[in-house]
Design a protein around this motif. Structure first.
Motif, PDB file in Angstrom:
ATOM      1  N   TYR A  32       0.883  -1.156   0.000  1.00  0.00           N
ATOM      2  CA  TYR A  32       0.000   0.000   0.000  1.00  0.00           C
ATOM      3  C   TYR A  32       0.928   1.215   0.000  1.00  0.00           C
ATOM      4  N   PHE A  34       1.369   5.554  -0.008  1.00  0.00           N
ATOM      5  CA  PHE A  34       0.678   6.765   0.410  1.00  0.00           C
ATOM      6  C   PHE A  34       1.593   7.974   0.236  1.00  0.00           C
ATOM      7  N   TYR A  36       1.608  11.751   2.194  1.00  0.00           N
ATOM      8  CA  TYR A  36       1.031  12.623   3.207  1.00  0.00           C
ATOM      9  C   TYR A  36       1.711  13.991   3.127  1.00  0.00           C
ATOM     10  N   GLY A  43      -0.376  18.073  12.130  1.00  0.00           N
ATOM     11  CA  GLY A  43      -0.239  16.641  11.905  1.00  0.00           C
ATOM     12  C   GLY A  43      -0.182  16.361  10.416  1.00  0.00           C
ATOM     13  N   LEU A  44      -0.233  15.098  10.058  1.00  0.00           N
ATOM     14  CA  LEU A  44      -0.118  14.700   8.665  1.00  0.00           C
ATOM     15  C   LEU A  44      -1.494  14.491   8.051  1.00  0.00           C
ATOM     16  N   LEU A  46      -3.531  13.005   4.583  1.00  0.00           N
ATOM     17  CA  LEU A  46      -3.389  12.131   3.430  1.00  0.00           C
ATOM     18  C   LEU A  46      -3.676  12.899   2.144  1.00  0.00           C
ATOM     19  N   LYS A  49      -3.469   7.758  -2.206  1.00  0.00           N
ATOM     20  CA  LYS A  49      -3.019   6.410  -1.855  1.00  0.00           C
ATOM     21  C   LYS A  49      -3.157   5.487  -3.057  1.00  0.00           C
ATOM     22  N   PHE A  51      -3.606   1.277  -3.668  1.00  0.00           N
ATOM     23  CA  PHE A  51      -3.735  -0.069  -3.131  1.00  0.00           C
ATOM     24  C   PHE A  51      -3.606  -1.097  -4.245  1.00  0.00           C
ATOM     25  N   TYR A  98      -0.025  -4.310   9.393  1.00  0.00           N
ATOM     26  CA  TYR A  98      -0.087  -3.115  10.225  1.00  0.00           C
ATOM     27  C   TYR A  98       1.147  -2.229  10.206  1.00  0.00           C
ATOM     28  N   MET A 100       3.636   0.446   8.962  1.00  0.00           N
ATOM     29  CA  MET A 100       3.591   1.604   8.079  1.00  0.00           C
ATOM     30  C   MET A 100       4.877   2.394   8.277  1.00  0.00           C
TER      31      MET A 100
ATOM     32  N   TYR B  33      -1.200   3.766  16.626  1.00  0.00           N
ATOM     33  CA  TYR B  33       0.256   3.862  16.524  1.00  0.00           C
ATOM     34  C   TYR B  33       0.792   5.020  17.351  1.00  0.00           C
ATOM     35  N   ASN B  50      -3.187  -3.401  17.964  1.00  0.00           N
ATOM     36  CA  ASN B  50      -4.396  -3.803  17.279  1.00  0.00           C
ATOM     37  C   ASN B  50      -5.314  -4.480  18.287  1.00  0.00           C
ATOM     38  N   ARG B  94      -5.630   3.647  12.397  1.00  0.00           N
ATOM     39  CA  ARG B  94      -5.644   3.111  11.036  1.00  0.00           C
ATOM     40  C   ARG B  94      -6.968   2.446  10.737  1.00  0.00           C
ATOM     41  N   PRO B  99     -13.129   0.336   1.914  1.00  0.00           N
ATOM     42  CA  PRO B  99     -12.361   0.684   0.714  1.00  0.00           C
ATOM     43  C   PRO B  99     -11.082   1.449   0.987  1.00  0.00           C
ATOM     44  N   ASN B 100     -10.951   2.065   2.105  1.00  0.00           N
ATOM     45  CA  ASN B 100      -9.752   2.842   2.403  1.00  0.00           C
ATOM     46  C   ASN B 100      -8.894   2.184   3.472  1.00  0.00           C
ATOM     47  N   THR B 101      -8.907   0.883   3.507  1.00  0.00           N
ATOM     48  CA  THR B 101      -8.103   0.147   4.468  1.00  0.00           C
ATOM     49  C   THR B 101      -6.644   0.550   4.361  1.00  0.00           C
ATOM     50  N   GLY B 102      -6.018   0.774   5.493  1.00  0.00           N
ATOM     51  CA  GLY B 102      -4.610   1.123   5.521  1.00  0.00           C
ATOM     52  C   GLY B 102      -4.336   2.592   5.736  1.00  0.00           C
ATOM     53  N   GLU B 103      -5.318   3.439   5.530  1.00  0.00           N
ATOM     54  CA  GLU B 103      -5.106   4.881   5.691  1.00  0.00           C
ATOM     55  C   GLU B 103      -4.933   5.222   7.170  1.00  0.00           C
ATOM     56  N   LEU B 104      -3.923   6.034   7.460  1.00  0.00           N
ATOM     57  CA  LEU B 104      -3.680   6.496   8.825  1.00  0.00           C
ATOM     58  C   LEU B 104      -4.287   7.876   9.041  1.00  0.00           C
ATOM     59  N   PHE B 106      -3.909  11.002  11.705  1.00  0.00           N
ATOM     60  CA  PHE B 106      -2.961  11.478  12.698  1.00  0.00           C
ATOM     61  C   PHE B 106      -3.564  12.500  13.640  1.00  0.00           C
TER      62      PHE B 106
END
Lengths: 112, 115
Positions: A32, A34, A36, A43-44, A46, A49, A51, A98, A100, B33, B50, B94, B99-104, B106
């Protein structure tokens, strides 16, 4: 573990000029990916992205990025930079487990 | 409502003290995280949880102890603070489904200064 390289620490472009920020990754499977953006003291956020599927992805604020598997790259582009785009940009690679990881960041300065 | 909130935003303390930073997310995410951002802006992953279980524990000194009382909270406690601990600490959550799995997402960061 995966890793990310952003070769350019600092880039300066003139307002209205095009922009390309480079990102290379190392990962055994399809990651995946990204981008940012971090404004000073914030902060950051997005930008976009990737996938799977179409390798050219569109993001917010007029940014786009292209995934090139053969080059292990995910470069960020914008056709015309605005002064408000000045910020720190981070490329990141994520795995399903998990993890990143972020690149070192590229600081963008926009000249009037 | 703020999606990921951290407190305090600023923390100034003396070497040797113990301090905590709290993080809460109201997004319903399962994974959270802690990242450390140093003065050169490098973002280094520290921990990942998790469903309250520790998933990632990078080579962080054991003076740093994360605690996740529930899925919505991930706190960071630091013992015997050292000058090198000065940094901005970011909490993130996260999205693990959809559909947006993985996006963090912050938080705004907690700037720790050790004197």
């Amino acid at each position: 573990a995966q890793s990310v390289t952003q070769p350019d620490i600092h880039i300066t472009v003139s307002e209205g000029a095009s922009l390309e920020l480079r990102c290379n990754y190392s990962y055994g499977a399809t990651p995946y990916l990204f981008w940012y953006v971090q404004s000073p003291g914030q902060g950051l956020q997005l930008l976009l992205k990737y996938f799977s599927g179409d390798t050219l992805v569109q993001g917010i604020k007029g940014f786009e990025a292209e995934f090139k598997r053969s080059q292990s790259s995910f470069n960020l582009r914008k056709p015309s930079v605005h002064w408000s785009d000045a910020a720190e940009y981070f490329c990141a690679v994520g795995a399903k487990a998990y993890d990143m990881r972020f690149g070192a960041g590229t600081r963008l300065t926009v000249k009037p | 409502d703020t999606a990921v909130s951290q407190t305090p935003k600023y923390l100034v303390t003396q070497m040797g003290n113990d301090k905590s930073i709290k993080c809460e997310q109201n997004l319903g995410h399962d994974t959270m995280y802690w990242y450390k951002q140093d003065s050169k802006k490098f973002l280094k992953i520290m921990f990942s949880y998790n469903n309250k279980e520790l998933i990632i524990n990078e080579t962080v000194p054991n003076r740093f102890s994360p605690k996740s009382p529930d899925k919505a909270h991930l706190n960071l406690h630091i013992n015997s603070l050292e000058l090198g601990d000065s940094a901005v600490y970011f909490c993130a959550s996260r999205r693990d489904r959809g559909p947006n799995t993985g996006e963090l997402f912050f938080g705004e960061g907690s700037r720790l200064t050790v004197l």
